[in-house]
Design an enzyme around this catalytic site. Structure first.
Site, mmCIF file in Angstrom:
data_model
loop_
_atom_site.group_PDB
_atom_site.id
_atom_site.type_symbol
_atom_site.label_atom_id
_atom_site.label_comp_id
_atom_site.label_asym_id
_atom_site.label_seq_id
_atom_site.Cartn_x
_atom_site.Cartn_y
_atom_site.Cartn_z
ATOM 1 N N ASP A 10 7.093 7.893 -11.160
ATOM 2 C CA ASP A 10 5.797 8.224 -10.850
ATOM 3 C C ASP A 10 5.980 9.322 -10.011
ATOM 4 O O ASP A 10 5.569 9.321 -8.520
ATOM 5 C CB ASP A 10 5.431 7.221 -10.147
ATOM 6 C CG ASP A 10 6.013 6.252 -8.319
ATOM 7 O OD1 ASP A 10 7.571 7.415 -8.683
ATOM 8 O OD2 ASP A 10 5.535 5.787 -7.656
ATOM 9 N N HIS A 242 14.366 8.918 -1.003
ATOM 10 C CA HIS A 242 14.265 7.417 -0.838
ATOM 11 C C HIS A 242 14.655 7.015 -2.375
ATOM 12 O O HIS A 242 15.628 6.288 -2.830
ATOM 13 C CB HIS A 242 12.537 6.551 -1.000
ATOM 14 C CG HIS A 242 12.121 6.390 0.376
ATOM 15 N ND1 HIS A 242 12.583 5.539 1.439
ATOM 16 C CD2 HIS A 242 10.956 6.946 1.017
ATOM 17 C CE1 HIS A 242 11.170 5.141 2.024
ATOM 18 N NE2 HIS A 242 10.991 5.917 1.999
HETATM 19 O O1 RIB Z 1 8.774 3.186 -0.745
HETATM 20 C C1 RIB Z 1 9.808 3.816 -1.624
HETATM 21 C C2 RIB Z 1 9.119 4.283 -3.139
HETATM 22 O O2 RIB Z 1 7.390 4.462 -3.170
HETATM 23 C C3 RIB Z 1 9.663 5.896 -3.644
HETATM 24 O O3 RIB Z 1 9.873 5.417 -4.985
HETATM 25 C C4 RIB Z 1 8.256 6.677 -3.110
HETATM 26 O O4 RIB Z 1 8.729 7.549 -4.438
HETATM 27 C C5 RIB Z 1 7.151 6.191 -3.246
HETATM 28 O O5 RIB Z 1 6.116 5.203 -4.990
HETATM 29 CA CA CA Z 2 9.242 7.069 -6.773
#
Ligand code: RIB
Ligand code: CA
Length: 319
Positions: A10, A242
């Protein structure tokens, strides 16, 4: 042989950091991107995925558009305050010259897994809707998938999208419950590890010094996401990668410590979206977890080595 990886995404600033890192990594072959609602609407995420591949000069990689809404509720509205108004900072991407493939993400996943039985790694770094839909359409893909590497969840720490839950899981808890309950090898790399890693200003300066159009994109997109972190968390230096931390499992799993536990996902009230591992010594009492498959859960990471790995791969992009 590089492992074939299908990234479900995403994008999202940390998504493009993660995908660029894998494109620069000989351990894997990125065989496609599937898109999903999450950080932005699926329309914007799909455009961002196509745009990213154009900038990366990798339009040979197919993009399949996925779900616009979670399984059991409408799209929750995204996180423009984290990723910028267009999901890639405030770069304001307008058009792209390429288009997604004709089939949707779930069908693309099914076809890719069946084409290479036992080989394909699914790497979701957004809400788990597309994987759940694929499983519902064709449960047989579970035994044919090499590994499912999930950025999502929080086993033993707070959430980031609510006090209880991590964003990717809260954005579709019903899908997560299906994916963690299927009989395939799942690795959950959630906030327990990803929140521990930061790309500091010094790391980001090294990446920003790169000379390709991709480095320019990463520099500009990261600026918004970095500002969000530094304003939200007093004293924070840099940003939290992340998705790249999670996908680094495919490059160097020795950077993580893991345990095996079955997981249930909270569905109700304050605990909605929380990923709940069951502790083995309590298992006999905890009927809701009985019979659920064990998930490999990352609990510790070598944060400094991880930041170096991500930075090194991103600096080397295109060389
Ligand atoms: O919590 C982190 C996640 O949430 C990552 O994938 C970031 O892109 C958001 O979508
Ligand atoms: Ca993400």
């Amino acid at each position: 042989m590089p492992r074939p990886v299908l990234i479900d995404t995403d994008p999202g600033v940390d998504d493009v950091l993660a995908i660029a890192m894998l494109l620069a990594s000989p351990e894997v072959e990125v065989i496609g991107l599937t898109t999903v609602h999450g950080n932005m609407s699926v329309d914007v995420c799909t455009r961002n995925a196509l745009y990213f591949l154009e900038v990366a000069s990798r339009t040979d990689i197919p993009v399949a558009r996925g779900a616009g809404d979670p399984i059991a509720m409408p799209f929750r509205g995204g996180a423009a305050f984290v990723h910028g108004p267009d999901g890639l900072g405030d770069r304001m991407v307008d058009g792209v010259s390429t288009t997604p493939v004709g089939e949707d993400a779930a069908d693309f996943i099914i076809r890719s897994v069946r084409a290479r039985p036992g080989e394909v790694v699914l790497a979701p770094i957004g809400p788990l809707t597309n994987l759940a839909v694929a499983l519902e359409r064709d449960p047989g893909i579970a035994e044919l998938t090499a590994e499912v590497v999930v950025m999502g969840g929080n086993a033993y720490c707070d959430g980031n999208a609510s006090p209880a839950a991590e964003a990717n899981i809260l954005n579709d808890p019903e899908a997560a419950e299906i994916v963690f309950g299927a009989d395939w090898p799942v690795v959950m790399l959630g906030l327990d590890v990803t929140d521990e890693v930061s790309l500091t200003g010094a790391h980001l300066d090294r990446i920003a010094a790169g000379t390709t159009p991709m480095h320019a994109l990463l520099r500009e997109a990261s600026a918004f996401y970095q500002r969000f972190h530094e304003e939200a968390i007093p004293g924070y230096d840099g940003l939290c990668p992340h998705d790249a931390t999670a996908l680094a499992w495919l490059i160097d799993p020795s950077l993580f410590e893991v345990i095996e536990r079955p997981i249930r996902v909270g569905m109700e009230g304050l605990g909605r979206g929380k990923t709940w591992p069951a502790e083995p010594y309590r298992m006999p009492e905890y009927e809701p977890w009985r019979g659920r498959p064990e998930v490999t859960i990352a609990t510790q990471v070598d944060a400094s080595a991880m930041a170096d790995l991500i930075t090194t791969r991103l600096v080397a992009f295109g060389s």
